[in-house]
Design an enzyme around this catalytic site. Structure first.
Site, PDB file in Angstrom:
ATOM      1  N   ARG A 126      -8.227  -2.438   7.749  1.00  0.00           N
ATOM      2  CA  ARG A 126      -7.799  -1.038   7.595  1.00  0.00           C
ATOM      3  C   ARG A 126      -7.978  -0.542   6.156  1.00  0.00           C
ATOM      4  O   ARG A 126      -7.160   0.226   5.646  1.00  0.00           O
ATOM      5  CB  ARG A 126      -6.348  -0.828   8.043  1.00  0.00           C
ATOM      6  N   ASN A 128      -2.072 -10.625   8.189  1.00  0.00           N
ATOM      7  CA  ASN A 128      -2.672 -11.563   9.145  1.00  0.00           C
ATOM      8  C   ASN A 128      -3.267 -12.666   8.275  1.00  0.00           C
ATOM      9  O   ASN A 128      -4.461 -12.729   8.017  1.00  0.00           O
ATOM     10  CB  ASN A 128      -3.757 -10.875   9.975  1.00  0.00           C
ATOM     11  N   GLU A 156       1.191  -9.471  17.360  1.00  0.00           N
ATOM     12  CA  GLU A 156      -0.248  -9.243  17.532  1.00  0.00           C
ATOM     13  C   GLU A 156      -1.034 -10.550  17.484  1.00  0.00           C
ATOM     14  O   GLU A 156      -2.064 -10.658  16.807  1.00  0.00           O
ATOM     15  CB  GLU A 156      -0.756  -8.255  16.470  1.00  0.00           C
ATOM     16  N   ASP A 216       3.781   2.625  14.939  1.00  0.00           N
ATOM     17  CA  ASP A 216       2.801   2.087  14.004  1.00  0.00           C
ATOM     18  C   ASP A 216       2.106   3.203  13.214  1.00  0.00           C
ATOM     19  O   ASP A 216       0.930   3.480  13.458  1.00  0.00           O
ATOM     20  CB  ASP A 216       1.757   1.272  14.791  1.00  0.00           C
ATOM     21  N   GLU A 260       8.523   0.149   5.040  1.00  0.00           N
ATOM     22  CA  GLU A 260       7.075  -0.042   4.867  1.00  0.00           C
ATOM     23  C   GLU A 260       6.373   1.269   5.197  1.00  0.00           C
ATOM     24  O   GLU A 260       6.503   1.808   6.297  1.00  0.00           O
ATOM     25  CB  GLU A 260       6.571  -1.171   5.776  1.00  0.00           C
ATOM     26  N   GLU A 319      -4.756   4.736   7.916  1.00  0.00           N
ATOM     27  CA  GLU A 319      -5.261   4.126   9.153  1.00  0.00           C
ATOM     28  C   GLU A 319      -5.298   5.112  10.325  1.00  0.00           C
ATOM     29  O   GLU A 319      -6.318   5.254  10.984  1.00  0.00           O
ATOM     30  CB  GLU A 319      -4.394   2.920   9.502  1.00  0.00           C
ATOM     31  N   GLU A 332      -2.029  16.908  11.694  1.00  0.00           N
ATOM     32  CA  GLU A 332      -1.215  16.727  12.908  1.00  0.00           C
ATOM     33  C   GLU A 332      -1.631  17.733  13.988  1.00  0.00           C
ATOM     34  O   GLU A 332      -1.732  17.391  15.163  1.00  0.00           O
ATOM     35  CB  GLU A 332       0.267  16.907  12.567  1.00  0.00           C
TER      36      GLU A 332
HETATM   37  C1  GCV Z   1      -2.590  -6.067   9.553  1.00  0.00           C
HETATM   38  C2  GCV Z   1      -1.513  -2.282  13.008  1.00  0.00           C
HETATM   39  C3  GCV Z   1      -2.883  -2.394  12.429  1.00  0.00           C
HETATM   40  C4  GCV Z   1      -3.258  -3.820  12.159  1.00  0.00           C
HETATM   41  C5  GCV Z   1      -2.217  -4.413  11.225  1.00  0.00           C
HETATM   42  C6  GCV Z   1      -0.856  -4.291  11.904  1.00  0.00           C
HETATM   43  C7  GCV Z   1       0.268  -4.773  11.021  1.00  0.00           C
HETATM   44  O1  GCV Z   1      -1.473  -2.803  14.294  1.00  0.00           O
HETATM   45  O2  GCV Z   1      -3.785  -1.792  13.280  1.00  0.00           O
HETATM   46  O3  GCV Z   1      -4.528  -3.848  11.593  1.00  0.00           O
HETATM   47  O4  GCV Z   1      -2.508  -5.736  10.927  1.00  0.00           O
HETATM   48  O5  GCV Z   1      -0.602  -2.947  12.199  1.00  0.00           O
HETATM   49  O6  GCV Z   1       0.903  -3.930  10.422  1.00  0.00           O
HETATM   50  O7  GCV Z   1       0.501  -5.958  10.951  1.00  0.00           O
END
Ligand code: GCV
Length: 842
Positions: free
Chosen positions: A187, A229, A310, A389, A411, A417, A535
């Site tokens: 992202r 990740n 995820e 998200d 956060e 994104e 928006e």
């Molecule tokens: C780093 C969303 C994003 C993912 C990201 C995830 C997260 O799903 O699309 O790319 O992963 O958030 O915040 O962990």
């Protein structure tokens, strides 16, 4: 009237001392720390600035303070300050911690109860000399004070009789980067990682140091450099010295290094047969690992953890809780003063979509609320601002008020994104302000989110702010010249969430583009308008961004949310739209809020329009507080948003010659693209809802495009029509592309309107797996040609790839033959969607 090139105009103004900083091109690399020369009038007010800067004690962080001051003053005033170690016999600028300055300027600390990274800027008579003092309890705070002082000068503010204290609202003011070790950024939209390449830390960390400087200038004190990740490799023994090099690059700026870790590391790289957090061997492994890290990086800040989310492994593997996983790491960090950010982004992405009671929005609260009081005191739960998200609009996460005995951090996402990926202008502080100011009614008096996360509401020892930023190697850090306003705004709000968005927008504009009122007013107005605009042409009424959630998260993809386990459902069908999250008939999500908030969202009447579809499923004919039906609101907002996006281009054009050419042109290019893409969004969303609801637009716009000529209706040579999927991402659901055997293709039509001046828009598809060439001919004359070489997140024609080429000022006559030629390249088959011809005003 003759048109003068911008450089010439700037030169003339420079001679008149009106606007000295505009002439030279700027890359944006200096962001808001340009220290551009002040004009004579502005510079005059700093004529009495002392010539000497005094730093009585040195350290890695303190060293940066006079160096930055000297750099800034030299840039703005063309004077080089002399650096001394002690009070000279002349006026001076004194920098230092309160204890350093105590012998020469006693009693400073008592001023305003400054603590931690707060600072004092003050003028004082010391031994009969006029001194300007920058002081703090911490070394980092001294540096922050210097940046604040330089910011004042850059904005031409007075320094006389200065007496100002600033105190950050929370100790945690961090950024995260989602950089992978191979150099790609999850992202990230501004080039490769400034930290990693080919599996290692970069040899040259100049940019990492420059980034830390930018972060310090807005009060950020920690940075996690790798993707949540996380690759377990970051913890391997031979990688740790590489991390130490990044920490060294950060250190002069008081930014502490952090990394994201994978909880399965004890098994994956540690040679254990388990990563069960309650296994003694696992806790020993973590303890030893952090001992090693702190030997190399004594100021290592701690770690970020994404687990059971995820597809990431987590404590659930062993039937353990997030508290078990967080605490085993926290206890290993504790002796060294390190902290663990454990992300509340824990949810099942394989939810049964057919069960109307299932709701991803409930996950964070369901997983973490029962664990309140189970986390060690050096654990901070990092909570995304909304329950889903980073959508274009979400309500505030109820988890903020669901943890009273646990440290929290909010956060936010600077990297855009779901908000246009820095190809669309979307200034986010107004959104963040709504979140931070939202009263969750978690106590007797008001309990806005900003007070909860900073630890005030529940008397927590720590807490604060984290933002995912994802700067890259692009010279200007975030690709869009105006996108850095989001990083600046984030830092300012993390420091002081009571600032208002307008003030932030104006400050940033002045620092980034200069102090000319027209420039300041225009850019800050554009910034402030941009989130509502985005928006309007994407996801209205709280339905989510309505983007392709299974892929790029960029262009329109209304249906991608549905019929899968990811849980970003808006539940639109032919009768109505929206997720019923009420307690009475829905998923019961609203019950996660405290009573007054739950009551507001439970009722259709009291739910604000902008979040209606987040909380309720309603028929398309439901009448909003605004008096419009839901369906008409969808149509109107999309048309309004697209028109306003076009207006951003005009606003920007009014600044031609008033901002440097390089940033002017780059911004113009992006805004023009955005205006075109807003139409793609408008048409896709409106047509999808029209098709699904069967209800026509009262104003007759949806599905009717009088100026549009579909390419599939033109005379084709080499081109073949095809169905675009999803169909609403191309006009009429169809487009044309060069047949596999064709080297060159053409689509031709005759102009059949009255003679006059026109602009011609060619809608084509720009993929990232080829660079097709296009030419437009009027008769035999080539009137435009271009290469489709953008790197949009698209490998096939559709809403991500759809791009407008505008050819303005064409004199057309009835019967004119217009021919568009395409030369395909690679997998990009020079696809076209439609042409629109608009009359130009006389
Ligand atoms: C780093 C969303 C994003 C993912 C990201 C995830 C997260 O799903 O699309 O790319 O992963 O958030 O915040 O962990």
């Amino acid at each position: 009237m003759p048109r003068f090139p911008p450089a010439l105009i700037c030169g003339a103004l420079l001679l008149l001392s009106l606007r000295p900083a505009c002439a030279h091109a700027e890359t944006g690399a200096q962001a808001w720390l340009r220290y551009a020369p002040l004009n004579q009038e502005a510079a005059r007010q700093y004529a009495n600035l002392p010539a000497v800067v005094v730093l009585r004690r040195d350290s890695a962080v303190l060293r940066s303070a006079p160096a930055e001051l000297i750099r800034g003053v030299r840039g703005m005033l063309g004077r080089t300050l002399r650096e001394e170690k002690d009070l000279p016999g002349e006026n001076a600028i004194l920098l230092g911690t309160f204890s350093d300055l105590q012998p020469v300027a006693p009693g400073l600390a008592s001023r305003g109860g400054i603590h931690d990274d707060g600072f004092l800027l003050a003028t004082r008579k010391l031994h009969g000399l006029d001194c300007l003092i920058v002081a703090s309890a911490t070394e980092r705070g001294v540096l922050y004070g210097v940046f604040a002082l330089l910011g004042k000068m850059a904005r031409n503010e007075s320094l006389s009789a200065l007496e100002e204290t600033q105190q950050p609202t929370a100790p945690i003011r961090w950024v995260d980067q989602w950089d992978n070790l191979d150099g790609r950024i999850e992202r990230g939209y501004a080039g490769p990682s400034i930290f990693f390449e080919n599996g290692s830390v970069r040899a040259d960390l100049t940019r990492a140091g420059e980034y830390a400087r930018l972060l310090a200038s807005i009060g950020i004190n920690g940075c996690a450099i790798n993707n949540v990740n996380a690759n377990p490799r970051v913890l391997e023994d031979d990688f740790l010295p590489q991390l130490a090099r990044v920490a060294n690059a950060f250190r002069p700026w008081g930014v502490r290094l952090s990394i994201a870790v994978d909880v399965s590391s004890p098994q994956v790289i540690g040679g254990l047969d388990t990563f069960d957090p309650l296994d003694a061997r696992v806790s020993e492994w973590w303890a030893k690992k952090f001992d090693d890290i702190y030997r190399l990086i004594p100021d290592f800040a701690g770690v970020v953890v994404k687990a059971d989310s995820e597809g990431r492994l987590g404590p659930a593997t062993y039937g353990r809780t997030p508290a078990d996983a967080a605490n085993v790491i926290a206890r290993a960090l504790k002796p060294h003063g390190g902290i663990v950010f454990y992300r509340a982004f824990v949810y099942n992405h394989q939810l049964d979509w057919q069960n109307p009671k299932n709701d991803r929005a409930k996950a964070a609260y369901d997983n973490f609320h029962p664990l309140d009081d189970k986390f060690d005191d050096n654990v901070i739960i990092q909570i995304k601002h909304g329950p889903i998200d980073f959508q274009v609009r979400e309500p505030v996460s109820p988890l903020f008020s669901g943890l009273e005995k646990t440290n929290e951090a909010i956060e936010l996402q600077v990297t855009q994104e779901y908000t246009g990926q820095q190809r669309h202008l979307c200034f986010l502080p107004p959104m963040w302000k709504e979140v931070l100011d939202f009263d969750l009614h978690a106590g007797d008096g008001p309990t806005p989110v900003k007070d909860i996360v900073s630890g005030k509401t529940f008397h927590r020892p720590t807490g604060g702010f984290v933002a995912v930023v994802n700067v890259g190697m692009d010279k200007n850090w975030l690709a869009h010249p105006l996108a850095m306003a989001n990083l600046y705004g984030y830092g300012r709000l993390a420091w002081n969430p009571n600032l208002d968005s307008k003030q932030i927008a104006e400050e940033w504009t002045r620092l980034t583009f200069g102090n000319e009122p027209l420039v300041e007013n225009t850019i800050s107005r554009m910034l402030l308008e941009s989130w509502p605009i985005y928006e309007r042409y994407t996801g209205p009424l709280g339905a989510g961004t309505l983007t392709d959630i299974l892929g790029s998260h960029y262009g329109p993809g209304v249906e991608s949310s549905e019929r899968n386990g990811w849980g970003q459902w808006h539940r639109a069908d032919h009768q109505g739209v929206g997720m019923d999250r009420t307690a009475a008939t829905g998923t019961g999500y609203v019950e996660q809020y405290r009573a007054p908030v739950a009551k507001m969202y439970e009722s259709l009447k009291t739910t604000p329009d902008e979040l209606l579809l987040f909380f309720h499923h309603v028929p398309y004919t439901y009448v909003l507080h605004s008096g419009k039906t839901v369906i008409q609101h969808i149509y109107d907002s999309h048309y309004d948003g697209a028109e306003e996006a076009a207006n951003l281009v005009k606003q920007w054009q009014s600044l031609e010659g008033r901002v440097d050419e390089e940033r002017y042109e780059e911004t113009l290019k992006r805004l023009a693209y955005q205006a075109g893409h807003a139409i793609v969004w408008r048409d896709a969303v409106c047509n999808w809802f029209f098709r699904t609801s069967g209800i026509a637009d009262q104003r007759g716009r949806v599905g009717h495009y009088p100026d549009r000529i579909e390419v599939e209706a033109m005379q084709l040579a080499g081109y073949v029509p095809f169905d675009v999927i999803p169909q609403e991402t191309a006009s009429g659901g169809k487009a044309i592309e060069c047949a596999p055997s064709a080297q060159k293709c053409a689509a031709t039509f005759r102009f059949d309107r009255a003679a006059g001046w026109y602009e011609l828009d060619v809608e084509y598809f720009d993929q990232n797996n080829g660079q097709s060439k296009f030419r437009v001919l009027l008769g035999d004359q080539v009137v435009d040609e271009w290469v489709a070489d953008d790197l949009l997140p698209a490998t096939k024609p559709g809403g991500d790839a759809s791009t407008r080429r505008r050819i303005s000022g064409l004199a057309l006559r009835p019967g004119d033959k217009i021919r568009i030629e395409g030369i395909p390249e690679g997998e990009e088959r020079a696809a076209l969607d439609y042409v629109e011809i608009h009359t130009l005003p006389q």
